[in-house]
Design a protein around this motif. Structure first.
Motif, PDB file in Angstrom:
ATOM      1  N   ALA A 110       0.836  -1.211   0.000  1.00  0.00           N
ATOM      2  CA  ALA A 110       0.000   0.000   0.000  1.00  0.00           C
ATOM      3  C   ALA A 110       0.869   1.258   0.000  1.00  0.00           C
ATOM      4  CB  ALA A 110      -0.924  -0.008   1.213  1.00  0.00           C
ATOM      5  N   LEU A 111       1.953   1.248   0.757  1.00  0.00           N
ATOM      6  CA  LEU A 111       2.833   2.421   0.823  1.00  0.00           C
ATOM      7  C   LEU A 111       3.577   2.626  -0.497  1.00  0.00           C
ATOM      8  CD1 LEU A 111       4.305   2.162   4.446  1.00  0.00           C
ATOM      9  CD2 LEU A 111       2.883   4.021   3.544  1.00  0.00           C
ATOM     10  N   ALA A 112       4.025   1.534  -1.097  1.00  0.00           N
ATOM     11  CA  ALA A 112       4.743   1.643  -2.380  1.00  0.00           C
ATOM     12  C   ALA A 112       3.821   2.263  -3.430  1.00  0.00           C
ATOM     13  CB  ALA A 112       5.240   0.271  -2.817  1.00  0.00           C
ATOM     14  N   LYS A 113       2.585   1.816  -3.435  1.00  0.00           N
ATOM     15  CA  LYS A 113       1.602   2.330  -4.395  1.00  0.00           C
ATOM     16  C   LYS A 113       1.318   3.811  -4.123  1.00  0.00           C
ATOM     17  CE  LYS A 113      -2.981   1.094  -5.985  1.00  0.00           C
ATOM     18  NZ  LYS A 113      -4.202   0.458  -5.475  1.00  0.00           N
ATOM     19  N   ALA A 114       1.156   4.143  -2.851  1.00  0.00           N
ATOM     20  CA  ALA A 114       0.875   5.531  -2.472  1.00  0.00           C
ATOM     21  C   ALA A 114       2.048   6.447  -2.828  1.00  0.00           C
ATOM     22  CB  ALA A 114       0.576   5.606  -0.973  1.00  0.00           C
ATOM     23  N   MET A 115       3.265   5.949  -2.643  1.00  0.00           N
ATOM     24  CA  MET A 115       4.449   6.768  -2.966  1.00  0.00           C
ATOM     25  C   MET A 115       4.567   6.977  -4.466  1.00  0.00           C
ATOM     26  SD  MET A 115       7.387   5.532  -0.281  1.00  0.00           S
ATOM     27  CE  MET A 115       6.927   5.059   1.378  1.00  0.00           C
ATOM     28  N   ASP A 116       4.261   5.941  -5.239  1.00  0.00           N
ATOM     29  CA  ASP A 116       4.268   6.083  -6.703  1.00  0.00           C
ATOM     30  C   ASP A 116       3.261   7.153  -7.115  1.00  0.00           C
ATOM     31  OD1 ASP A 116       6.211   4.221  -7.135  1.00  0.00           O
ATOM     32  OD2 ASP A 116       4.829   2.564  -7.576  1.00  0.00           O
ATOM     33  N   LYS A 117       2.079   7.064  -6.539  1.00  0.00           N
ATOM     34  CA  LYS A 117       0.999   7.975  -6.904  1.00  0.00           C
ATOM     35  C   LYS A 117       1.352   9.417  -6.540  1.00  0.00           C
ATOM     36  CE  LYS A 117      -3.956   8.600  -6.428  1.00  0.00           C
ATOM     37  NZ  LYS A 117      -5.124   8.267  -5.614  1.00  0.00           N
ATOM     38  N   ALA A 118       1.942   9.592  -5.358  1.00  0.00           N
ATOM     39  CA  ALA A 118       2.270  10.945  -4.881  1.00  0.00           C
ATOM     40  C   ALA A 118       3.566  11.472  -5.494  1.00  0.00           C
ATOM     41  CB  ALA A 118       2.385  10.940  -3.360  1.00  0.00           C
ATOM     42  N   GLY A 119       4.335  10.591  -6.116  1.00  0.00           N
ATOM     43  CA  GLY A 119       5.633  11.005  -6.633  1.00  0.00           C
ATOM     44  C   GLY A 119       6.552  11.468  -5.517  1.00  0.00           C
ATOM     45  N   ARG A 120       6.442  10.817  -4.391  1.00  0.00           N
ATOM     46  CA  ARG A 120       7.192  11.241  -3.203  1.00  0.00           C
ATOM     47  C   ARG A 120       7.574   9.981  -2.443  1.00  0.00           C
ATOM     48  NH1 ARG A 120       7.038  14.927   1.263  1.00  0.00           N
ATOM     49  NH2 ARG A 120       6.125  14.019   3.118  1.00  0.00           N
ATOM     50  N   ARG A 121       8.857   9.843  -2.139  1.00  0.00           N
ATOM     51  CA  ARG A 121       9.308   8.640  -1.441  1.00  0.00           C
ATOM     52  C   ARG A 121       9.589   8.982   0.018  1.00  0.00           C
ATOM     53  NH1 ARG A 121       8.549   5.762  -5.568  1.00  0.00           N
ATOM     54  NH2 ARG A 121       8.394   3.889  -4.342  1.00  0.00           N
ATOM     55  N   VAL A 122       8.891   8.328   0.902  1.00  0.00           N
ATOM     56  CA  VAL A 122       8.989   8.617   2.333  1.00  0.00           C
ATOM     57  C   VAL A 122       9.819   7.522   3.004  1.00  0.00           C
ATOM     58  CG1 VAL A 122       7.655   8.925   4.460  1.00  0.00           C
ATOM     59  CG2 VAL A 122       6.720   9.712   2.268  1.00  0.00           C
ATOM     60  N   PRO A 123      10.935   7.898   3.631  1.00  0.00           N
ATOM     61  CA  PRO A 123      11.744   6.887   4.323  1.00  0.00           C
ATOM     62  C   PRO A 123      10.936   6.173   5.405  1.00  0.00           C
ATOM     63  CG  PRO A 123      12.925   8.971   4.173  1.00  0.00           C
ATOM     64  CD  PRO A 123      11.514   9.244   3.722  1.00  0.00           C
ATOM     65  N   CYS A 124      11.139   4.865   5.502  1.00  0.00           N
ATOM     66  CA  CYS A 124      10.386   4.066   6.472  1.00  0.00           C
ATOM     67  C   CYS A 124      11.318   3.241   7.352  1.00  0.00           C
ATOM     68  CB  CYS A 124       9.451   3.088   5.751  1.00  0.00           C
ATOM     69  SG  CYS A 124       8.116   3.874   4.842  1.00  0.00           S
ATOM     70  N   PHE A 125      11.052   3.269   8.636  1.00  0.00           N
ATOM     71  CA  PHE A 125      11.676   2.325   9.563  1.00  0.00           C
ATOM     72  C   PHE A 125      10.842   1.050   9.549  1.00  0.00           C
ATOM     73  CE2 PHE A 125      13.320   6.274  11.277  1.00  0.00           C
ATOM     74  CZ  PHE A 125      14.563   5.941  11.787  1.00  0.00           C
ATOM     75  N   VAL A 126      11.498  -0.077   9.583  1.00  0.00           N
ATOM     76  CA  VAL A 126      10.785  -1.336   9.774  1.00  0.00           C
ATOM     77  C   VAL A 126      10.648  -1.560  11.278  1.00  0.00           C
ATOM     78  CG1 VAL A 126      10.968  -3.845   9.577  1.00  0.00           C
ATOM     79  CG2 VAL A 126      11.383  -2.400   7.573  1.00  0.00           C
ATOM     80  N   GLN A 127       9.402  -1.640  11.731  1.00  0.00           N
ATOM     81  CA  GLN A 127       9.155  -1.888  13.155  1.00  0.00           C
ATOM     82  C   GLN A 127       9.284  -3.376  13.436  1.00  0.00           C
ATOM     83  OE1 GLN A 127       5.467  -0.306  14.725  1.00  0.00           O
ATOM     84  NE2 GLN A 127       5.792  -1.269  16.725  1.00  0.00           N
ATOM     85  N   VAL A 128      10.048  -3.687  14.464  1.00  0.00           N
ATOM     86  CA  VAL A 128      10.282  -5.083  14.845  1.00  0.00           C
ATOM     87  C   VAL A 128       9.554  -5.369  16.160  1.00  0.00           C
ATOM     88  CG1 VAL A 128      12.048  -6.798  15.404  1.00  0.00           C
ATOM     89  CG2 VAL A 128      12.566  -4.976  13.757  1.00  0.00           C
ATOM     90  N   ASN A 129       8.842  -6.458  16.208  1.00  0.00           N
ATOM     91  CA  ASN A 129       8.161  -6.876  17.447  1.00  0.00           C
ATOM     92  C   ASN A 129       9.207  -7.538  18.352  1.00  0.00           C
ATOM     93  OD1 ASN A 129       6.554  -7.919  19.464  1.00  0.00           O
ATOM     94  ND2 ASN A 129       4.960  -8.634  18.072  1.00  0.00           N
ATOM     95  N   ILE A 130       9.979  -6.671  18.997  1.00  0.00           N
ATOM     96  CA  ILE A 130      11.221  -7.097  19.644  1.00  0.00           C
ATOM     97  C   ILE A 130      10.970  -7.986  20.864  1.00  0.00           C
ATOM     98  CG2 ILE A 130      11.545  -5.134  21.234  1.00  0.00           C
ATOM     99  CD1 ILE A 130      14.281  -6.403  18.868  1.00  0.00           C
ATOM    100  N   GLY A 131       9.808  -7.827  21.516  1.00  0.00           N
ATOM    101  CA  GLY A 131       9.508  -8.656  22.683  1.00  0.00           C
ATOM    102  C   GLY A 131       8.620  -9.830  22.344  1.00  0.00           C
ATOM    103  N   ASP A 132       8.377 -10.050  21.046  1.00  0.00           N
ATOM    104  CA  ASP A 132       7.520 -11.150  20.592  1.00  0.00           C
ATOM    105  C   ASP A 132       6.184 -11.142  21.336  1.00  0.00           C
ATOM    106  OD1 ASP A 132       6.924 -13.254  18.973  1.00  0.00           O
ATOM    107  OD2 ASP A 132       7.846 -14.776  20.250  1.00  0.00           O
ATOM    108  N   GLU A 133       5.533  -9.981  21.319  1.00  0.00           N
ATOM    109  CA  GLU A 133       4.253  -9.814  22.019  1.00  0.00           C
ATOM    110  C   GLU A 133       3.105  -9.884  21.019  1.00  0.00           C
ATOM    111  OE1 GLU A 133       4.717  -6.593  25.394  1.00  0.00           O
ATOM    112  OE2 GLU A 133       5.853  -5.984  23.636  1.00  0.00           O
TER     113      GLU A 133
END
Ligand SMILES: *Cc1c(COP(=O)(O)O)cnc(C)c1O
Length: 224
Positions: A110-133
């Motif tokens: 969804a984000l890749a599609k939205a960025m293509d459409k907006a012509g704007r690339r937004v840096p993204c952090f990958v969130q990790v479920n670090i505590g396996d919750e």
């Protein structure tokens, strides 16, 4: 409570103090002022004091609150730190400069599609479920290698890794683990970041390599 400028200065001094033994530079740590639930009149003193990076966790709230403030402080950067629904991807790409909650293939698409459409690339952090919750967002640790490959193939600028450790536990081991995961996946160097640490534990996070700390309560006081 002391002035906004004093609170910012205090946190910046703490960042500098923790950077020293870790042989890090304070300017490599970005202080994100988490303004979720705070009305504009609580945010303005921080803007007046020079703070220019803010974190919000809701698309709708950001749309309601920020356009008027951005008109007066156009150089402000907004970071999305909360979970994002795929059907809000277009709005998120328009509103935010950085997204910290990329955590699943459907959202990536969804984000890749939205960025293509907006012509704007937004840096993204990958969130990790670090505590396996189970109740928390974030990519599961065992799924991280495959997910990072998907992100890299999707031409979405990868900003680094983000985590939110389990509440009421010592955060340090989780921060250290996130840093290790980043290193193990080649997420190191200039463009790469670690988004970790909040009001209660940002000093520890800085010591362990945080490049982005997300601080709400220590800047605004307790949320209502
Ligand atoms: C609310 C929030 C913060 C800030 O928490 P404080 O304890 O108020 O500093 C940081 N990160 C995320 C993801 C949040 O939702």
């Amino acid at each position: 409570m002391e002035s906004a400028a004093n609170r910012i200065a205090e946190i910046e001094a703490n960042i500098a103090r923790m950077c020293k033994p870790a042989r890090r530079e304070p300017q490599d740590v970005t202080l994100i002022a988490v303004s979720k639930t705070q009305p504009a009149d609580r945010i303005e003193p921080l803007l007046e004091a020079g703070q220019r990076v803010f974190g919000e966790n809701r698309v709708q709230e950001t749309q309601d609150k920020w356009p008027a403030l951005l008109e007066r402080y156009p150089e402000t950067k907004l970071h999305l730190i909360g979970q994002l629904q795929s059907n809000k991807a277009e709005e998120a790409v328009e509103l935010f400069d950085v997204i910290h909650s990329l955590d699943r293939p459907s959202l990536l698409k969804a984000l890749a599609k939205a960025m293509d459409k907006a012509g704007r690339r937004v840096p993204c952090f990958v969130q990790v479920n670090i505590g396996d919750e189970d109740q928390k967002g974030g990519c599961r640790i065992e799924e991280l290698p495959v997910f990072l490959t998907l992100v890299r193939d999707a031409d979405i600028p990868l900003a680094g890794l983000m985590c939110l450790p389990p509440a009421d536990t010592e955060a340090a081991p989780f921060f250290a683990f996130l840093a290790k995961l980043a290193e193990g996946h080649g997420i190191v160097g200039e463009q790469m970041g670690l988004s970790m640490g909040m009001s209660a534990d940002y000093e520890t996070a800085v010591q362990l390599g945080a490049t982005h700390i997300r601080v709400g309560t220590a800047l605004f006081g307790v949320r209502g």
